[in-house]
Design a protein around this motif. Structure first.
Motif, mmCIF file in Angstrom:
data_model
loop_
_atom_site.group_PDB
_atom_site.id
_atom_site.type_symbol
_atom_site.label_atom_id
_atom_site.label_comp_id
_atom_site.label_asym_id
_atom_site.label_seq_id
_atom_site.Cartn_x
_atom_site.Cartn_y
_atom_site.Cartn_z
ATOM 1 N N MET A 38 0.837 -1.552 -0.142
ATOM 2 C CA MET A 38 -0.402 0.080 -0.015
ATOM 3 C C MET A 38 0.815 1.340 -0.328
ATOM 4 N N VAL A 42 -1.690 4.913 3.755
ATOM 5 C CA VAL A 42 -2.762 4.785 3.703
ATOM 6 C C VAL A 42 -2.291 3.301 4.748
ATOM 7 N N HIS A 73 -10.804 1.463 2.185
ATOM 8 C CA HIS A 73 -9.992 1.496 1.159
ATOM 9 C C HIS A 73 -10.371 0.100 0.619
ATOM 10 N N GLU A 74 -11.295 -0.118 0.777
ATOM 11 C CA GLU A 74 -11.663 -1.075 0.020
ATOM 12 C C GLU A 74 -11.543 -2.921 0.770
ATOM 13 N N LEU A 75 -10.844 -2.625 2.040
ATOM 14 C CA LEU A 75 -10.642 -3.539 2.639
ATOM 15 C C LEU A 75 -11.953 -4.549 3.045
ATOM 16 N N TYR A 76 -12.628 -5.044 2.435
ATOM 17 C CA TYR A 76 -14.593 -4.861 2.776
ATOM 18 C C TYR A 76 -14.276 -5.873 4.081
ATOM 19 N N HIS A 78 -11.971 -6.680 6.489
ATOM 20 C CA HIS A 78 -11.513 -6.724 8.198
ATOM 21 C C HIS A 78 -12.349 -5.225 8.217
ATOM 22 N N SER A 246 -6.086 7.339 -0.179
ATOM 23 C CA SER A 246 -5.027 6.934 -0.994
ATOM 24 C C SER A 246 -5.074 8.031 -2.372
ATOM 25 N N LYS A 248 -6.047 7.174 -5.462
ATOM 26 C CA LYS A 248 -6.955 7.073 -5.915
ATOM 27 C C LYS A 248 -8.109 7.830 -5.200
ATOM 28 N N HIS A 249 -7.961 7.677 -4.607
ATOM 29 C CA HIS A 249 -9.610 8.843 -3.414
ATOM 30 C C HIS A 249 -8.938 10.376 -3.768
#
Lengths: 362, 595
Positions: A38, A42, A73-76, A78, A246, A248-249
């Motif tokens: 990462m 992040v 951060h799309e760590l769904y 977790h 990130s 992207k964000h």
């Protein structure tokens, strides 16, 4: 209930209903996402959120925040684990079942599970329309159209001007074979500001079902010109989204800020994104625009030039570079770039600018 | 393709060797191997004897890859730069190139030439000929089909109506057309045939849109890829870019000028209208979707609305997906369309659509409402929603696996984004980040699907990066077998060994005047007055080409009352009753004309 976590004994209240229906017992280990690939900022944000949990294992806020940082951060996986803990520790806080339902749906959970969680959130906070909107969406996805219709209606009851709920209700009614009533709600959606591709696509479909092909074509044309957006005023999700850090964000946030006219704030976000995306021509182009709009043409020109070095075919970048050069009085150079824009796109508005300057495209 | 009595029983051959270079692991949920041994014989993964105390359930598919000599391993040529084309291919084809009555295999490869795709010409695509003993022999070198472009997919069709199958290869880079010489070899006629399709082509399909008797070609084009762009995921990890990072492009329609005597194509994309809306095309089917007798085109677009190009009967097409409810999902969202199949899932004699999509989206099932009204997204209603949300679907096919009279569904999965790996991925890092299991759904007879796992563990238990998927009756035993192609991994061939819950019929529809399969025809068999409809098509799924014969599972029906064929030009013809459990050929002009 007594739980041992990381060597600390804590007492927590776990919603009996959730535990009894949960397929597996709660795992009280603090999730430890693999941050090795990462971006540093992040990884740092995740680390801080995780450390906060480890310091306060009985804090629903700490678990919830860690969940939100994972979520955005799309760590769904977790995120779901953290939200479950937050919910277990604060069973009367509607945010946790709501956010848990949101990420579980993205993980492909059974609609019964997500509906139960949304239902719980609605019981705890019955005046929050997004809960009903999202549960309606989940029900639609599973083909439970009657129930979805009722949930959209509930959202509209709470907020009659919730445009996106009118859109959803219209879509449900088309699927239920009632295109006439669907059109009524789709028009309401437009009236209340939901003028996006999806609402006009649904209109096109409704008109087609009613045999009004001219109007269907007209609505279809509008839909093609517009993208689809989910304009749901949802402060809970906004809070989660704000935690995204990130590149992207930052990139996406910068574009949104530009669309809202906040170019100064956009510059901050572009510059963060630039650290990871130094060779993105559109980033430099947009950063140039942001500088231009905040009255810094020299910096704007620098970034337009970088954009064009990376992609010389960006007609708009040539045009904007021309505007910047004009601002600095370098008209000859500006004309050259207007001409290049026209070479790339013969219909470019640079043609008009060249005309205004009394210069012809080559 | 004449029927033949199966002479080999591949499922009973003992196979103990794993595919070369491949790490074979068994996932925990499938421990005990779940009957990878069947009927005394074992598959490639039979090195674990399993739990001897538990009778393993019979496997509905038995992998025969190694046993039949298929040794293809796809190479991406990846250098770690994460170029998008690495994870978009490859496709696969099942077709009878030498007209000996059995299906052969063509597999698409990458190369080491990214980003320019011309630096190195090896590895190449490979052609495997099936011999009478059921084994496959690599005949690439002598066939001339060793295309060295950066391969994506393949379309098969007889472009010159000479009775043999020609091959169109889609590439990241210029496409290639190979003409079958009829002696087992092919000639690259790309240039002489006027094929000039650069850019990035993906799925392609042959069909005769203007009813002139010659197969035209629709080629999806993906995006204007820029290899210099770097992308990151939401967590800031380097990742493959998505289609929205690049300019969209328009698809290509090539008109076959066959009537001029020499194979040749003209790019008519502009005048036909299909160039009017750029998008990111990946999957395509060419079928009559509004039941007006003319073949339309449906394109699964990645992150753009899907396109339904309705044939206007004058050489042009009109895009109507939006109005007909097949552009978006139920929520009005564009999805990441990858593969697509058109088939009658609910036995109402209309072709429905099933489109595979990205993770966190469902795959989408559009039910054809008939009368040209359009489609309803019935994904949730038919049980296909939640189970697909976790996975990224690509190849797909509708097949009646256990011959009970309804079409079941198989989906090939594999991610395009490098999220956390699934446990027990069957491939090594870094590719394990993209690996996912395939899915198999059983139709309950009403058009509702149930995900099944244990009986199909051999097909769906391996966690790989699958893209292409083609179906056909490899062993001529009356059921459909499956070929899949993996990114940076082996192609795999699965023999259908499911319990037979009924009779079957395979119909080959041919037009003798054209000397080829009647691609675009629709075959209906009537049993006790009930119709069952199948399309004569090769082009569906993703980047792949399948056996064009119409396959019917018939349940306990032991006699077909009649067969009706609607030929590609709309003419209808009826053929008399037939016994079941056999291959039949219906030839145009030999039946009874219908109004």
């Amino acid at each position: 209930m007594i739980v041992i976590a990381a060597g600390v004994a804590i007492v927590v209240l776990v919603p009996d209903e959730e535990l009894s229906q949960s397929p597996a017992p709660l795992d009280w280990r603090v999730p430890d996402p693999d941050t090795s690939r990462m971006q540093a900022r992040v990884a740092q944000r995740l680390k801080e959120a995780r450390q906060a949990v480890r310091r306060q294992l009985d804090s629903p806020e700490a678990w919830g925040r860690f969940g939100a940082v994972c979520d955005v951060h799309e760590l769904y996986g977790h995120a779901a684990q953290c939200y479950r803990h937050a919910y277990a520790l604060a069973p009367n806080d509607f945010r946790w079942p709501y956010l848990l339902a949101y990420v579980r749906e993205l993980q492909g959970a059974d609609v019964a599970e997500t509906t139960r969680l949304f239902q719980k959130a609605a019981e705890l906070e019955p005046e929050f329309p997004p809960v009903f909107f999202r549960s309606a969406d989940a029900l639609m996805r599973e083909g439970k159209l009657d129930e979805a219709r009722d949930h959209y209606r509930k959202a509209i009851q709470l907020d009659p001007t919730l445009a996106v709920a009118h859109r959803g209700l219209g879509q449900a009614l088309i699927a239920l074979g009632d295109p006439q009533t669907a059109l009524h709600h789709l028009e309401r959606a437009v009236q209340y500001g939901q003028q996006d591709g999806a609402v006009f696509a649904a209109m096109a479909q409704a008109y087609t079902r009613l045999g009004d092909f001219d109007r269907a074509e007209e609505a279809g044309q509008k839909s093609r010109r517009l993208s689809s957006v989910l304009a749901l005023p949802d402060p809970i999700r906004f809070e989660v989204e704000a935690l995204g850090i990130s590149s992207k964000h930052c990139y996406d946030r910068a574009r949104t800020l530009m669309q809202g006219g906040d170019y100064a704030a956009a510059i901050d976000q572009w510059k963060i994104a630039e650290e990871s995306l130094p060779n993105d021509p559109q980033l430099h182009h947009r950063l140039g625009i942001s500088y231009m709009r905040t009255g810094r043409p020299a910096l704007a020109i620098e970034h337009y030039r970088q954009a064009l070095e990376l992609n010389p075919k960006l007609a708009n970048a040539h045009f904007n570079l021309g505007i910047g050069l004009e601002r600095l009085g370098r008209v000859d150079e500006a004309i050259e770039h207007y001409r290049r824009a026209v070479q790339i796109d013969p219909n470019h508005r640079a043609v008009r600018r060249l005309g205004q300057l009394g210069s012809a495209p080559r | 393709m004449p029927s033949r009595t199966p002479t080999v029983s591949l499922g009973i051959r003992r196979q103990v060797v794993s595919a070369p270079g491949r790490v074979t692991r068994l996932i925990g949920a499938l421990s005990g191997l779940l009957g990878m041994c069947l009927g005394g014989g074992c598959t490639d993964h039979a090195d674990n004897p399993g739990d001897a105390t538990q009778a393993p359930p019979a496997q509905w598919f038995t992998e025969i890859t190694t046993a039949v000599g298929l040794d293809f391993v796809h190479e991406t040529g990846a250098t770690g730069e994460l170029y998008m084309p690495e994870v978009i291919g490859p496709g696969a084809a099942l077709f009878d190139f030498d007209n000996d009555g059995d299906l052969d295999i063509y597999l698409i490869n990458g190369n080491h030439g990214l980003p320019d795709a011309v630096v190195e010409q090896t590895p190449t695509n490979r052609l495997y000929r099936q011999d009478p003993d059921g084994r496959f022999v690599d005949v690439t070198a002598e066939s001339g089909l060793g295309d060295g472009g950066y391969g994506m997919g393949v379309a098969i069709g007889d472009i010159d109506n000479d009775g043999d199958a020609d091959v169109y290869v889609t590439n990241y880079g210029p496409d290639r057309l190979y003409q079958n010489r009829g002696d087992g070899t092919f000639e690259d006629i790309t240039q002489s045939a006027g094929i000039d399709v650069p850019g990035w082509s993906c799925s392609a399909a042959f069909f005769d849109y203007d009813r002139d008797g010659f197969l035209d070609l629709y080629v999806t084009q993906y995006v204007e890829f820029d290899p210099h762009l770097r992308c990151f995921d939401e967590a800031g990890r380097r990742d493959y870019c998505g289609p929205k990072e690049f300019p969209p492009v328009h698809d290509v329609l090539l008109h076959n000028n066959g009537s001029s005597g020499r194979p040749g194509f003209t790019d008519v994309s502009e005048e036909a209208g299909v160039a009017s809306i750029p998008a990111a095309g990946l999957g395509v089917v060419c079928e009559d979707l509004n039941d007006d007798g003319w073949i339309d085109v449906y394109v699964a677009n990645d992150a753009y609305p899907n396109h339904l190009w309705l044939n206007q009967r004058d050489g042009t097409f009109r895009e109507v997906a939006l109005m007909m409810g097949a552009a978006y999902n139920l929520h009005g969202q564009s999805e990441a369309g990858m593969g697509v199949v058109a088939a009658d899932f609910d036995n109402d004699s209309r072709l429905d659509l099933f489109v595979t999509h990205l993770r966190v989206e469902t795959n989408t099932h559009y039910r054809n409402l008939g009368r040209g009204v359009g489609f309803d997204d019935v994904t949730g209603e038919t049980g296909l929603a939640a189970s697909s949300m976790e996975y990224t679907g690509f190849g797909t096919a509708a097949l009646d696996v256990e011959l009970d009279g309804d079409l079941d569904l198989v989906v090939a999965n594999g991610r395009v984004n490098r999220v956390d790996p699934l446990p027990d991925a069957s491939i090594d890092p870094p590719w394990n980040l993209l690996a996912e299991p395939n899915l198999f759904y059983l139709n309950d007879g009403t058009g509702r699907f149930e995900l099944i796992e244990r009986p199909v563990a051999s097909l769906c238990g391996l966690i790989e990066i699958t893209r292409g998927l083609a179906i056909g009756d490899i062993d001529s035993d009356g059921d459909l077998d499956i070929l899949i192609s993996n990114v940076q991994g082996p192609a795999r061939l699965y023999r259908n060994t499911s319990p037979r819950n009924g009779h079957w019929l395979v119909v080959r529809a041919t037009d003798l005047s054209l000397r080829r399969d009647a691609i675009g025809a629709r075959v209906t068999v009537f049993c006790d007055g009930q119709p069952l409809v199948r399309a004569i098509t090769r082009g569906f799924s993703y980047l792949s080409s399948s056996d064009p014969r119409a396959h019917f599972g018939l349940g306990d029906v032991d006699r077909v009352d009649r067969i009706e064929v609607r030929w590609p030009d709309g003419a209808r013809e009826s053929f008399p009753a037939t016994e079941v459990d056999r291959f039949v050929q219906v030839t145009r002009g030999t039946g009874k004309r219908q109004p």
